[in-house]
Design a protein around this motif. Structure first.
Motif, PDB file in Angstrom:
ATOM      1  N   ALA A 115       0.816  -1.192   0.100  1.00 14.24           N
ATOM      2  CA  ALA A 115      -0.013  -0.012   0.007  1.00 14.24           C
ATOM      3  C   ALA A 115       0.925   1.272   0.041  1.00 14.24           C
ATOM      4  O   ALA A 115       0.542   2.263  -0.753  1.00 14.24           O
ATOM      5  CB  ALA A 115      -0.957  -0.165   1.143  1.00 14.24           C
ATOM      6  N   ALA A 116       1.913   1.207   0.818  1.00 13.07           N
ATOM      7  CA  ALA A 116       2.712   2.447   0.914  1.00 13.07           C
ATOM      8  C   ALA A 116       3.331   2.505  -0.413  1.00 13.07           C
ATOM      9  O   ALA A 116       3.700   3.855  -0.848  1.00 13.07           O
ATOM     10  CB  ALA A 116       3.866   2.250   1.956  1.00 13.07           C
ATOM     11  N   ILE A 117       3.921   1.576  -1.107  1.00  7.17           N
ATOM     12  CA  ILE A 117       4.631   1.697  -2.533  1.00  7.17           C
ATOM     13  C   ILE A 117       3.740   2.564  -3.405  1.00  7.17           C
ATOM     14  O   ILE A 117       4.148   3.244  -4.227  1.00  7.17           O
ATOM     15  CB  ILE A 117       5.258   0.616  -3.022  1.00  7.17           C
ATOM     16  N   GLU A 118       2.251   2.275  -3.334  1.00  4.85           N
ATOM     17  CA  GLU A 118       1.623   2.700  -4.304  1.00  4.85           C
ATOM     18  C   GLU A 118       0.860   4.080  -3.923  1.00  4.85           C
ATOM     19  O   GLU A 118       0.061   4.700  -4.436  1.00  4.85           O
ATOM     20  CB  GLU A 118       0.320   1.689  -4.463  1.00  4.85           C
ATOM     21  N   GLY A 119       1.354   4.604  -2.782  1.00  3.92           N
ATOM     22  CA  GLY A 119       1.096   5.984  -2.367  1.00  3.92           C
ATOM     23  C   GLY A 119       0.166   6.155  -1.237  1.00  3.92           C
ATOM     24  O   GLY A 119      -0.406   7.190  -0.964  1.00  3.92           O
ATOM     25  N   HIS A 120      -0.393   4.975  -0.446  1.00  2.00           N
ATOM     26  CA  HIS A 120      -1.289   5.064   0.510  1.00  2.00           C
ATOM     27  C   HIS A 120      -0.450   5.858   1.550  1.00  2.00           C
ATOM     28  O   HIS A 120       0.343   5.569   2.302  1.00  2.00           O
ATOM     29  CB  HIS A 120      -1.750   3.681   0.692  1.00  2.00           C
ATOM     30  N   VAL A 121      -1.125   7.038   2.021  1.00  2.00           N
ATOM     31  CA  VAL A 121      -0.577   8.118   3.033  1.00  2.00           C
ATOM     32  C   VAL A 121      -0.430   7.285   4.570  1.00  2.00           C
ATOM     33  O   VAL A 121       0.731   7.309   5.008  1.00  2.00           O
ATOM     34  CB  VAL A 121      -1.113   9.313   3.065  1.00  2.00           C
ATOM     35  N   LYS A 122      -1.378   6.576   4.828  1.00  2.01           N
ATOM     36  CA  LYS A 122      -1.664   6.103   6.226  1.00  2.01           C
ATOM     37  C   LYS A 122      -0.466   4.940   6.318  1.00  2.01           C
ATOM     38  O   LYS A 122       0.136   4.666   7.389  1.00  2.01           O
ATOM     39  CB  LYS A 122      -2.934   5.564   6.664  1.00  2.01           C
ATOM     40  N   ALA A 123      -0.396   4.324   5.175  1.00  2.00           N
ATOM     41  CA  ALA A 123       0.435   3.133   5.176  1.00  2.00           C
ATOM     42  C   ALA A 123       1.718   3.669   5.355  1.00  2.00           C
ATOM     43  O   ALA A 123       2.652   2.932   5.943  1.00  2.00           O
ATOM     44  CB  ALA A 123       0.303   2.054   3.958  1.00  2.00           C
ATOM     45  N   ARG A 124       2.126   4.607   4.547  1.00  2.00           N
ATOM     46  CA  ARG A 124       3.477   5.249   4.320  1.00  2.00           C
ATOM     47  C   ARG A 124       3.841   5.650   5.920  1.00  2.00           C
ATOM     48  O   ARG A 124       4.839   5.883   6.356  1.00  2.00           O
ATOM     49  CB  ARG A 124       3.688   6.229   3.622  1.00  2.00           C
ATOM     50  N   PHE A 125       2.684   6.477   6.626  1.00  2.00           N
ATOM     51  CA  PHE A 125       3.040   7.096   8.047  1.00  2.00           C
ATOM     52  C   PHE A 125       3.377   5.975   8.785  1.00  2.00           C
ATOM     53  O   PHE A 125       4.171   5.921   9.789  1.00  2.00           O
ATOM     54  CB  PHE A 125       1.776   7.816   8.264  1.00  2.00           C
ATOM     55  N   ASN A 126       2.418   4.893   8.898  1.00  2.00           N
ATOM     56  CA  ASN A 126       2.788   3.600   9.616  1.00  2.00           C
ATOM     57  C   ASN A 126       3.931   3.144   9.435  1.00  2.00           C
ATOM     58  O   ASN A 126       4.765   2.398  10.449  1.00  2.00           O
ATOM     59  CB  ASN A 126       1.478   2.494   9.509  1.00  2.00           C
ATOM     60  N   LEU A 127       4.502   2.889   8.273  1.00  2.00           N
ATOM     61  CA  LEU A 127       5.850   2.494   7.980  1.00  2.00           C
ATOM     62  C   LEU A 127       7.043   3.409   8.509  1.00  2.00           C
ATOM     63  O   LEU A 127       7.977   2.994   8.992  1.00  2.00           O
ATOM     64  CB  LEU A 127       6.036   2.180   6.533  1.00  2.00           C
ATOM     65  N   GLY A 128       6.642   4.602   8.610  1.00  2.00           N
ATOM     66  CA  GLY A 128       7.678   5.550   9.123  1.00  2.00           C
ATOM     67  C   GLY A 128       7.900   5.584  10.435  1.00  2.00           C
ATOM     68  O   GLY A 128       8.595   5.358  11.187  1.00  2.00           O
ATOM     69  N   ILE A 129       6.438   5.079  11.170  1.00  2.00           N
ATOM     70  CA  ILE A 129       6.620   4.975  12.738  1.00  2.00           C
ATOM     71  C   ILE A 129       7.237   3.842  13.044  1.00  2.00           C
ATOM     72  O   ILE A 129       8.211   3.799  13.906  1.00  2.00           O
ATOM     73  CB  ILE A 129       5.163   4.832  13.138  1.00  2.00           C
ATOM     74  N   ARG A 130       7.185   2.611  12.462  1.00  2.00           N
ATOM     75  CA  ARG A 130       7.901   1.541  12.441  1.00  2.00           C
ATOM     76  C   ARG A 130       9.106   1.713  12.166  1.00  2.00           C
ATOM     77  O   ARG A 130      10.122   1.122  13.017  1.00  2.00           O
ATOM     78  CB  ARG A 130       7.323   0.344  11.484  1.00  2.00           C
ATOM     79  N   GLU A 131       9.650   2.200  11.350  1.00  2.00           N
ATOM     80  CA  GLU A 131      11.409   2.478  10.912  1.00  2.00           C
ATOM     81  C   GLU A 131      11.812   3.321  11.946  1.00  2.00           C
ATOM     82  O   GLU A 131      13.026   3.164  12.526  1.00  2.00           O
ATOM     83  CB  GLU A 131      11.257   3.276   9.724  1.00  2.00           C
ATOM     84  N   LEU A 132      11.006   4.517  12.452  1.00  2.00           N
ATOM     85  CA  LEU A 132      11.336   5.042  13.771  1.00  2.00           C
ATOM     86  C   LEU A 132      11.815   4.334  14.941  1.00  2.00           C
ATOM     87  O   LEU A 132      12.671   4.557  15.629  1.00  2.00           O
ATOM     88  CB  LEU A 132      10.508   6.248  14.070  1.00  2.00           C
ATOM     89  N   ASN A 133      10.667   3.429  15.134  1.00  2.00           N
ATOM     90  CA  ASN A 133      10.848   2.721  16.304  1.00  2.00           C
ATOM     91  C   ASN A 133      11.836   1.694  16.098  1.00  2.00           C
ATOM     92  O   ASN A 133      12.488   1.205  17.221  1.00  2.00           O
ATOM     93  CB  ASN A 133       9.317   1.896  16.582  1.00  2.00           C
ATOM     94  N   LEU A 134      12.308   1.096  14.922  1.00  2.00           N
ATOM     95  CA  LEU A 134      13.360   0.209  14.637  1.00  2.00           C
ATOM     96  C   LEU A 134      14.766   0.835  14.568  1.00  2.00           C
ATOM     97  O   LEU A 134      15.569   0.275  14.485  1.00  2.00           O
ATOM     98  CB  LEU A 134      13.063  -0.839  13.558  1.00  2.00           C
ATOM     99  N   GLY A 135      14.782   2.243  14.394  1.00  2.00           N
ATOM    100  CA  GLY A 135      16.055   2.938  14.119  1.00  2.00           C
ATOM    101  C   GLY A 135      16.532   2.587  12.718  1.00  2.00           C
ATOM    102  O   GLY A 135      17.787   2.850  12.127  1.00  2.00           O
TER     103      GLY A 135
END
Length: 149
Positions: A115-135
């Motif tokens: 979903a994020a790859i296709e531009g879904h904003v909430k999916a991008r946001f959630n992946l960003g939070i995940r990346e932030l939490n994982l460093g």
């Protein structure tokens, strides 16, 4: 007709119809809006028969709201297979919550990334939070920053 129009355009059309005392119409196709749930269901089923991914996803969400999680999962899976980005996001939630399917972190992440790859904003946001939490992606532009654009 199970198509979407931006909320601003839809709202403007509805205000115009109310001011002019006109019958409400579909914002997309301008046909009269269904007056009963049966009429709406008939229109939706026609769209599902033509493999309209949006109509299929909406049926899945209707099933989810009724608590029919297995049916909801099947409809959203079909919609995702037909290219519906929003369906991927809902499949992500199904795998996260175990609704209609067993909890599966790997499949949840797969659908979130799809979903994020296709531009879904909430999916991008959630992946960003995940990346932030994982460093992940320190010093790089990650999903969180892309979601903000």
């Amino acid at each position: 007709c199970s198509k979407t129009v931006c909320h601003g355009c839809d709202f403007t059309k509805q205000i115009s119809e109310l001011k002019q005392a006109r019958k409400q119409t579909c914002s997309f196709c301008r046909h009269p809006s269904p007056e009963t749930q049966a009429e709406l269901d008939e229109i939706r089923l026609k769209r599902i028969k033509t493999n309209d991914p949006l109509a299929i996803r909406e049926m899945g969400l209707t099933q989810r709201d009724k608590g029919n999680y297995t049916s909801a999962f099947e409809f959203c899976t079909k919609a995702a297979d037909l290219g519906d980005v929003e369906a991927h996001f809902h499949l992500c939630a199904s795998y996260a919550l175990g609704q209609g399917v067993e909890i599966n972190e790997k499949k949840k992440l797969y659908h979130m990334e799809k979903a994020a790859i296709e531009g879904h904003v909430k999916a991008r946001f959630n992946l960003g939070i995940r990346e932030l939490n994982l460093g992940v992606n320190e010093g790089k532009v990650g999903s969180f920053e892309r979601a903000a654009k």
